[in-house]
Design a protein around this motif. Sequence first.
Motif, mmCIF file in Angstrom:
data_model
loop_
_atom_site.group_PDB
_atom_site.id
_atom_site.type_symbol
_atom_site.label_atom_id
_atom_site.label_comp_id
_atom_site.label_asym_id
_atom_site.label_seq_id
_atom_site.Cartn_x
_atom_site.Cartn_y
_atom_site.Cartn_z
ATOM 1 N N MET A 9 0.851 -1.234 -0.012
ATOM 2 C CA MET A 9 0.164 0.106 0.082
ATOM 3 C C MET A 9 0.763 1.313 0.010
ATOM 4 N N SER A 10 0.783 2.066 -1.120
ATOM 5 C CA SER A 10 1.641 3.354 -1.162
ATOM 6 C C SER A 10 0.742 4.408 -0.640
ATOM 7 N N ILE A 11 1.489 5.479 -0.340
ATOM 8 C CA ILE A 11 0.871 6.546 0.520
ATOM 9 C C ILE A 11 0.400 7.515 -0.432
ATOM 10 N N SER A 12 -0.707 8.135 -0.228
ATOM 11 C CA SER A 12 -1.274 8.908 -1.355
ATOM 12 C C SER A 12 -0.844 10.478 -1.058
ATOM 13 N N HIS A 13 -1.055 11.124 -1.838
ATOM 14 C CA HIS A 13 -0.429 13.005 -2.019
ATOM 15 C C HIS A 13 -1.301 13.310 -1.027
ATOM 16 N N SER A 14 -2.692 13.041 -0.730
ATOM 17 C CA SER A 14 -3.499 13.751 0.295
ATOM 18 C C SER A 14 -3.000 13.509 1.620
ATOM 19 N N CYS A 15 -2.542 12.253 1.799
ATOM 20 C CA CYS A 15 -2.266 11.840 2.976
ATOM 21 C C CYS A 15 -0.895 12.595 3.513
ATOM 22 N N ILE A 16 -0.003 12.610 2.473
ATOM 23 C CA ILE A 16 1.378 13.322 2.925
ATOM 24 C C ILE A 16 1.107 14.811 3.043
ATOM 25 N N LYS A 17 0.151 15.164 2.413
ATOM 26 C CA LYS A 17 -0.304 16.775 2.674
ATOM 27 C C LYS A 17 -0.830 16.803 4.147
ATOM 28 N N TYR A 18 -1.688 15.978 4.579
ATOM 29 C CA TYR A 18 -2.246 16.092 5.661
ATOM 30 C C TYR A 18 -1.169 15.851 6.781
ATOM 31 N N ILE A 19 -0.229 15.189 6.710
ATOM 32 C CA ILE A 19 0.866 14.984 7.760
ATOM 33 C C ILE A 19 1.500 16.171 7.705
ATOM 34 N N ARG A 20 1.829 16.718 6.519
ATOM 35 C CA ARG A 20 2.735 18.027 6.743
ATOM 36 C C ARG A 20 1.929 19.024 7.183
ATOM 37 N N SER A 21 0.753 19.135 7.036
ATOM 38 C CA SER A 21 -0.101 20.073 7.603
ATOM 39 C C SER A 21 -0.241 20.171 9.144
ATOM 40 N N LEU A 22 0.145 19.195 9.579
ATOM 41 C CA LEU A 22 0.257 19.266 11.056
ATOM 42 C C LEU A 22 1.532 19.973 11.722
ATOM 43 N N ASP A 23 2.000 20.757 10.899
ATOM 44 C CA ASP A 23 3.306 21.617 11.401
ATOM 45 C C ASP A 23 2.448 22.990 11.824
#
Length: 250
Positions: free
Chosen positions: A1-15
């Motif tokens: 299972m690869s990580i989606s662009h939206s998931c990466i965006k969400y994780i980085r938004s936690l900054d």
Amino acid sequence: MSISHSCIKYIRSLDQKKVRRTEKVFLAEGPKIVGDLLGKFECRLLVATEEWLKAYSRIPAHEVIEVSEEELSRASLLRTPQQVLGVFTQPDYALDPTLPRRSLCLALDGVQDPGNLGTIIRVADWFGIEDIYCSLDTVEVYNPKVIQATMGAIARIRTHYTSLSDLLMKLQDAPIFGTFLNGNNIYEEPLSPNGLIIMGNEGNGISPEIAKLVNRRLFIPNYPTDRLTSESLNVAIATSIICAEFRRRM
């Protein structure tokens, strides 16, 4: 299972504080910190490399995504990603203003540097101080830089954000210690196994409003006393010295 662009965006938004506050989550990275937090806080999402996942048969997380090192680097807030990151639910600790009457607690008055707050949490963990009261203008404990600086100690220390003046008004019958340049030598003063130790802002120290409510004023002397030294100690270092002396007396 690869990580989606939206998931990466969400994780980085936690900054961003506003996102963490809305989602009521925080981000932790690295095997040590994530390992300490798993099972202590609810893990909504865990993203890790195959190498890290092989070491765990069961992972208490709602969702687990295996990624390559390159994918992890795209999601991570660190310059050098460390195999795993997790999105955890912020704990909801009940605020008990009476704790300093029966145990030793810390209070932070306007500490601004994330590294200092993270280090102070580690110091509290080392010396068995389980509760820290933070003024409303103290840096947010779920800032990723604070979380990283705690090195996992955040799993064992409860932080409470509140009006320190209101708290201290309720604790005038308990020992309230504060550090001041005109305080009394900590090595000569009686200390107690309970009470509140207040540490101030990096540049201004304890605020005048809070200083008026302190009933035990302490000072860490330099050595030798007549030698010209630095103007002051870093707040995290001062906290270490003070906590060590309190525990030595016990």
